[in-house]
Design a protein around this motif. Structure first.
Motif, PDB file in Angstrom:
ATOM      1  N   ASP A  28       0.588  -1.357  -0.056  1.00 57.05           N
ATOM      2  CA  ASP A  28       0.064   0.092   0.226  1.00 57.05           C
ATOM      3  C   ASP A  28       0.932   0.969   0.040  1.00 57.05           C
ATOM      4  O   ASP A  28       0.456   2.513   0.007  1.00 57.05           O
ATOM      5  N   VAL A  71       2.983   2.653   2.153  1.00 57.69           N
ATOM      6  CA  VAL A  71       4.295   2.991   2.996  1.00 57.69           C
ATOM      7  C   VAL A  71       5.492   2.114   3.577  1.00 57.69           C
ATOM      8  O   VAL A  71       5.798   1.301   3.065  1.00 57.69           O
ATOM      9  N   ARG A 107       4.683  -0.209  11.220  1.00 59.83           N
ATOM     10  CA  ARG A 107       4.368   0.641  10.586  1.00 59.83           C
ATOM     11  C   ARG A 107       3.701   1.941  11.648  1.00 59.83           C
ATOM     12  O   ARG A 107       2.926   1.240  12.459  1.00 59.83           O
ATOM     13  N   LYS A 131       4.093   6.878   8.620  1.00 60.18           N
ATOM     14  CA  LYS A 131       3.024   6.821   9.864  1.00 60.18           C
ATOM     15  C   LYS A 131       1.393   8.179   9.418  1.00 60.18           C
ATOM     16  O   LYS A 131       1.215   8.407   9.276  1.00 60.18           O
ATOM     17  N   PRO A 132       1.406   6.967   8.254  1.00 61.06           N
ATOM     18  CA  PRO A 132       0.002   7.061   7.519  1.00 61.06           C
ATOM     19  C   PRO A 132      -1.247   7.690   7.834  1.00 61.06           C
ATOM     20  O   PRO A 132      -1.729   6.955   9.094  1.00 61.06           O
ATOM     21  N   GLN A 174      -7.464   3.023   7.500  1.00 62.15           N
ATOM     22  CA  GLN A 174      -7.302   1.509   6.246  1.00 62.15           C
ATOM     23  C   GLN A 174      -5.992   1.402   6.824  1.00 62.15           C
ATOM     24  O   GLN A 174      -5.692   0.096   6.606  1.00 62.15           O
ATOM     25  N   HIS A 175      -5.154   1.946   6.877  1.00 63.57           N
ATOM     26  CA  HIS A 175      -3.123   1.845   7.349  1.00 63.57           C
ATOM     27  C   HIS A 175      -2.965   0.910   8.399  1.00 63.57           C
ATOM     28  O   HIS A 175      -2.071   0.325   8.221  1.00 63.57           O
ATOM     29  N   TYR A 176      -3.805   0.989   9.012  1.00 66.24           N
ATOM     30  CA  TYR A 176      -4.130   0.201  10.392  1.00 66.24           C
ATOM     31  C   TYR A 176      -4.842  -1.371  10.568  1.00 66.24           C
ATOM     32  O   TYR A 176      -4.394  -1.912  11.971  1.00 66.24           O
ATOM     33  N   VAL A 212      -3.036  -5.985   5.962  1.00 68.15           N
ATOM     34  CA  VAL A 212      -1.827  -4.712   5.804  1.00 68.15           C
ATOM     35  C   VAL A 212      -0.570  -5.070   6.640  1.00 68.15           C
ATOM     36  O   VAL A 212       1.077  -5.295   5.999  1.00 68.15           O
ATOM     37  N   TRP A 213      -0.512  -5.748   8.277  1.00 69.74           N
ATOM     38  CA  TRP A 213       0.431  -6.552   8.986  1.00 69.74           C
ATOM     39  C   TRP A 213       1.184  -7.486   8.109  1.00 69.74           C
ATOM     40  O   TRP A 213       1.948  -7.668   8.333  1.00 69.74           O
ATOM     41  N   ASP A 234       2.828  -6.430   5.261  1.00 68.52           N
ATOM     42  CA  ASP A 234       3.888  -5.767   5.864  1.00 68.52           C
ATOM     43  C   ASP A 234       5.347  -6.724   5.888  1.00 68.52           C
ATOM     44  O   ASP A 234       6.521  -6.504   6.039  1.00 68.52           O
TER      45      ASP A 234
END
Length: 309
Positions: A43, A45, A94, A101-102, A106-108, A113-114, A117
């Motif tokens: 994504d 990051v 992240r 650090k967006p 949706q980033h967390y 997403v994890w 990563d």
């Protein structure tokens, strides 16, 4: 003074020396004990990764906990015996440390997403059958990875005071009371700092030195409030994945853990076939810090047990 006399006087004075700016040689970059990697997640990051030790050795990938950083693992990454034998990689999750650090849930919130990563670090750094080590919230991240990608690429796992289930609140300790909107999640900076100090104290039975605690508090406060808030309440359902593990698994837990109760470690070891449970008497939430010599011996033994394809 007349113009003429002024001219004579000016001519009689010696010319002032002209000072030319000297080209400055920039100071040499400090010699660092690690190689820095910037890993790009799907994504976009950027995940900061730090590589130590023997580049030809068995890979060990270290995943820290909530509000922490790769520096949490200093007593492993700077251990000369581990560095001599193993390839050690510690990451900033992240939202933490020097990683991106967006803003935006949706980033967390999504487990994917994890999971991605961790997979991105493994793939982009070409980590072959790494030992995946997760502390505290790092257990959630390892669970996300198992749900999304399975365990075929892993050589072994080490659950360190790690969350493997959220089904039973009794498996969590009192430290969580410092991660609420009235404490560490407050939008008042002074309140948030006090809550973070109290939470960090609860992470240790054997307390760090004042200097070490200052460093830890500094990297805890590098995690913005929007990240802290987004990490709350994420689901975790990995029991079927744990039951399917057929790689070496070590479960490490402090008997006096105030963040994740030792009953969590016993649960994890009971679910994973053939898992080894190592309980540290008199130790809190950070056995890798509080009793690093024992932890490092057991981690080395786990890494040596990895079956090569």
């Amino acid at each position: 003074m007349s113009a003429g006399l002024a001219g004579v006087g000016a001519a009689a004075l010696p010319a002032a020396p002209i000072r030319l700016a000297q080209a400055q040689t920039p100071p040499a970059a400090p010699a660092l004990p690690y190689r820095r990697h910037a890993v790009r997640a799907p994504d976009g990051v950027t995940i900061a990764a730090y590589e130590y030790g023997n580049p030809q050795g068995q890979a060990i990938l270290l995943v820290h906990g909530y509000q922490q950083a790769a520096m949490s693992w200093d007593r492993q990454t700077r251990d000369p015996d581990l560095a001599r034998e193993f390839r050690l990689v510690a990451i900033d999750l992240r939202g933490h440390g020097m990683s991106g650090k967006p803003e935006g849930d949706q980033h967390y919130k999504p487990g994917q997403v994890w999971a991605d990563d961790v997979k991105s670090v493994i793939d982009q750094l070409s980590l072959s059958k790494p030992v995946l080590v997760g502390w505290s919230y790092g257990g959630r991240v390892m669970g996300d990875y198992l749900n999304a990608h399975g365990h075929a690429a892993l050589g072994a796992m080490n659950w360190v005071g790690a969350t493997a289930s959220v089904a039973d609140p009794k498996r969590f300790g009192r430290a969580g009371r410092f991660n609420t909107p009235a404490t560490g999640l407050s939008d008042d900076p002074a309140t948030a700092i006090r809550g973070t100090v109290a939470f960090l104290r609860e992470c240790f039975e054997l307390q760090p030195t004042a200097s070490d605690f200052e460093t830890m508090l500094a990297f805890n406060m590098m995690v913005p409030r929007h990240v802290r808030m987004a990490l709350q309440g994420r689901p975790l359902d990995i029991e079927a994945r744990l039951k399917a593990l057929d790689i070496p698994v070590l479960v490490t837990h402090g008997a006096l853990d105030k963040a994740v109760d030792v009953s969590m470690g016993r649960y994890t070891a009971g679910v994973v076939p053939g898992a080894t449970l190592s309980v540290y008497d008199g130790i809190g939430h950070a056995p890798f810090w509080e009793d690093a010599p024992r932890f490092n011996r057991e981690l080395a033994a786990l890494a040596r047990s990895v079956r090569r394809a």
